[in-house]
Design a protein around this motif. Structure first.
Motif, PDB file in Angstrom:
ATOM      1  N   GLU A  69      64.692  95.979 -68.681  1.00 31.41           N
ATOM      2  CA  GLU A  69      63.936  94.594 -68.072  1.00 31.41           C
ATOM      3  C   GLU A  69      64.816  93.409 -68.789  1.00 31.41           C
ATOM      4  O   GLU A  69      64.813  93.317 -69.968  1.00 31.41           O
ATOM      5  CB  GLU A  69      62.613  94.821 -68.651  1.00 31.41           C
ATOM      6  CG  GLU A  69      62.010  93.577 -68.629  1.00 31.41           C
ATOM      7  CD  GLU A  69      61.766  93.201 -66.942  1.00 31.41           C
ATOM      8  OE1 GLU A  69      61.364  93.782 -65.898  1.00 31.41           O
ATOM      9  OE2 GLU A  69      62.260  91.803 -66.746  1.00 31.41           O
ATOM     10  N   GLU A  71      63.930  90.353 -68.882  1.00 30.98           N
ATOM     11  CA  GLU A  71      63.039  89.561 -69.518  1.00 30.98           C
ATOM     12  C   GLU A  71      62.387  90.124 -70.823  1.00 30.98           C
ATOM     13  O   GLU A  71      61.434  89.332 -71.398  1.00 30.98           O
ATOM     14  CB  GLU A  71      62.350  88.922 -68.716  1.00 30.98           C
ATOM     15  CG  GLU A  71      62.727  88.151 -67.361  1.00 30.98           C
ATOM     16  CD  GLU A  71      61.913  87.636 -66.334  1.00 30.98           C
ATOM     17  OE1 GLU A  71      60.751  88.014 -66.084  1.00 30.98           O
ATOM     18  OE2 GLU A  71      62.509  86.465 -65.829  1.00 30.98           O
ATOM     19  N   ASP A  73      60.457  93.175 -73.368  1.00 31.45           N
ATOM     20  CA  ASP A  73      59.240  94.051 -73.391  1.00 31.45           C
ATOM     21  C   ASP A  73      58.132  93.446 -74.059  1.00 31.45           C
ATOM     22  O   ASP A  73      58.286  93.191 -75.250  1.00 31.45           O
ATOM     23  CB  ASP A  73      59.702  95.600 -73.916  1.00 31.45           C
ATOM     24  CG  ASP A  73      58.865  96.515 -73.643  1.00 31.45           C
ATOM     25  OD1 ASP A  73      57.507  95.971 -73.777  1.00 31.45           O
ATOM     26  OD2 ASP A  73      59.076  97.614 -73.745  1.00 31.45           O
ATOM     27  N   PRO A  74      57.385  92.911 -73.294  1.00 32.80           N
ATOM     28  CA  PRO A  74      56.358  92.341 -74.141  1.00 32.80           C
ATOM     29  C   PRO A  74      55.214  92.931 -74.558  1.00 32.80           C
ATOM     30  O   PRO A  74      53.827  92.396 -75.153  1.00 32.80           O
ATOM     31  CB  PRO A  74      55.696  91.320 -73.101  1.00 32.80           C
ATOM     32  CG  PRO A  74      55.839  92.168 -71.605  1.00 32.80           C
ATOM     33  CD  PRO A  74      56.816  92.903 -72.070  1.00 32.80           C
ATOM     34  N   ILE A 136      62.098  87.887 -75.562  1.00 35.12           N
ATOM     35  CA  ILE A 136      60.916  87.790 -74.734  1.00 35.12           C
ATOM     36  C   ILE A 136      61.479  86.600 -73.824  1.00 35.12           C
ATOM     37  O   ILE A 136      61.869  85.360 -74.459  1.00 35.12           O
ATOM     38  CB  ILE A 136      59.549  87.796 -75.223  1.00 35.12           C
ATOM     39  CG1 ILE A 136      59.195  88.834 -76.173  1.00 35.12           C
ATOM     40  CG2 ILE A 136      58.893  87.623 -73.925  1.00 35.12           C
ATOM     41  CD1 ILE A 136      59.049  90.225 -75.254  1.00 35.12           C
ATOM     42  N   ARG A 139      58.942  85.173 -67.298  1.00 35.98           N
ATOM     43  CA  ARG A 139      57.675  85.489 -66.937  1.00 35.98           C
ATOM     44  C   ARG A 139      56.964  86.297 -68.134  1.00 35.98           C
ATOM     45  O   ARG A 139      55.713  86.216 -68.440  1.00 35.98           O
ATOM     46  CB  ARG A 139      57.264  86.218 -65.547  1.00 35.98           C
ATOM     47  CG  ARG A 139      57.822  87.733 -65.828  1.00 35.98           C
ATOM     48  CD  ARG A 139      57.978  88.302 -64.354  1.00 35.98           C
ATOM     49  NE  ARG A 139      58.933  89.330 -64.519  1.00 35.98           N
ATOM     50  CZ  ARG A 139      58.467  90.861 -64.441  1.00 35.98           C
ATOM     51  NH1 ARG A 139      57.159  90.941 -64.586  1.00 35.98           N
ATOM     52  NH2 ARG A 139      59.563  91.590 -64.861  1.00 35.98           N
ATOM     53  N   HIS A 140      57.704  86.887 -68.932  1.00 34.74           N
ATOM     54  CA  HIS A 140      57.049  87.744 -70.042  1.00 34.74           C
ATOM     55  C   HIS A 140      56.727  86.929 -71.218  1.00 34.74           C
ATOM     56  O   HIS A 140      55.922  87.436 -71.934  1.00 34.74           O
ATOM     57  CB  HIS A 140      57.962  88.814 -70.381  1.00 34.74           C
ATOM     58  CG  HIS A 140      57.913  90.340 -69.670  1.00 34.74           C
ATOM     59  ND1 HIS A 140      56.800  90.495 -68.759  1.00 34.74           N
ATOM     60  CD2 HIS A 140      58.858  90.918 -69.181  1.00 34.74           C
ATOM     61  CE1 HIS A 140      57.111  91.470 -68.067  1.00 34.74           C
ATOM     62  NE2 HIS A 140      58.465  91.774 -68.209  1.00 34.74           N
ATOM     63  N   THR A 143      53.066  86.794 -70.566  1.00 40.42           N
ATOM     64  CA  THR A 143      52.536  87.926 -70.817  1.00 40.42           C
ATOM     65  C   THR A 143      52.089  87.964 -72.394  1.00 40.42           C
ATOM     66  O   THR A 143      50.990  88.570 -72.686  1.00 40.42           O
ATOM     67  CB  THR A 143      53.339  89.186 -70.466  1.00 40.42           C
ATOM     68  OG1 THR A 143      54.068  88.838 -69.177  1.00 40.42           O
ATOM     69  CG2 THR A 143      52.709  90.431 -70.261  1.00 40.42           C
TER      70      THR A 143
END
Lengths: 169, 104
Positions: A69, A71, A73-74, A136, A139-140, A143
């Motif tokens: 991913e 963006e 991993d949140p 991060i 959009r994360h 999150t």
């Protein structure tokens, strides 16, 4: 090719501080209001300390952080503070963790904090360490701010943490 | 990282962060920070360098006691691979002071 490019970028950011500076000056950080403040209410020698790291550390039997991913991993991983070194690993492609692999204390000083507890400088440790992955983006970020961070904070409350050390990578 | 720190502090637990990128920390405004001009991947120094790791850790913990202004960033004076931690003085821990036994 992407892997090679990433490795070059990681080394460039590690050895050329101005690159990190240029990144930070352009990065659209989440706008924050005010600065939260909780006063220290008792001496460190009576406090239970909790550790939080963003160095991508996790148990070998936990799912690794998502490196596909773009963006980031949140999510977070929790593991016992007394976990032995062999049971911990690092998944994080966005910093050079060669040194941390050799000696985890470089990013997560578990042995050093245990020594301070033994010497009476720190009152004790909470049972659980929390680990996130620092890279991060997009959009994360939301999150992380709206879901992950409050959840980790709530768990630290439940763990009885009096003070928390947050360490980057 | 600063966002996580802020969320924890918002729940009423005092926090301190170690920063390797001052501009990012200034933007996110966590409550207490020690900043170290070290390469990424080395917030507590070098592998096997016990004195260095301990020194930086103690500085971060002392910042919990010493920082009284929200958002303060303490610049640690150590130089990557140059500072001799057997002899280094801490800006937060004067010799002989039992900072861990008191509150602010």
């Amino acid at each position: 090719m992407t892997g090679l490019l990433n490795r070059i970028l990681v080394q460039a950011f590690k050895h050329l501080p101005w690159l990190g500076e240029a990144w930070a000056r352009r990065y659209p950080f989440l706008r924050v209001a005010g600065i939260p403040w909780a006063p220290l209410r008792k001496p460190l020698a009576e406090c239970r300390l909790a550790l939080v790291t963003t160095a991508g550390v996790h148990l070998t039997n936990q799912p690794p952080f998502n490196m596909v991913e773009p963006e980031g991993d949140p999510t977070y991983r929790a593991f016992p503070v007394d976990t032995t070194r062999e049971l911990l690993t690092i998944t994080h492609d966005y910093y050079d963790h060669t040194a941390a692999e050799r000696d985890l204390n470089v990013v997560l000083p578990l042995e050093r904090v245990r020594e301070l507890v033994g010497e009476g400088i720190v009152g004790g440790l909470t049972a659980t360490c929390y680990s996130l992955m620092g890279h991060i983006d997009g959009r994360h970020v939301a999150t992380l701010a709206s879901r992950t961070a409050p959840e980790v904070a709530g768990r630290l409350m439940a763990d009885g943490a009096d003070v928390v050390l947050v360490a980057p990578a | 990282m600063g966002l996580v720190q802020r969320a924890i502090e918002e729940r009423g637990i005092p926090t301190v962060g170690v920063s390797l990128q001052r501009t990012a920390t200034e933007a996110v405004r966590p409550p207490r920070t020690v900043f170290l001009r070290y390469p990424f991947g080395h917030p507590f120094g070098r592998p096997g360098a016990v004195a260095e790791q301990r020194h930086i850790l103690l500085d971060a913990l002392a910042a919990l006691v010493k920082i009284c202004v929200p958002g303060e960033i303490v610049d640690l004076p150590y130089r990557w691979r140059r500072t001799d931690f057997a002899a280094a003085a801490s800006p937060l821990r004067p010799p002989g002071e039992r900072w861990w036994s008191r509150v602010a």
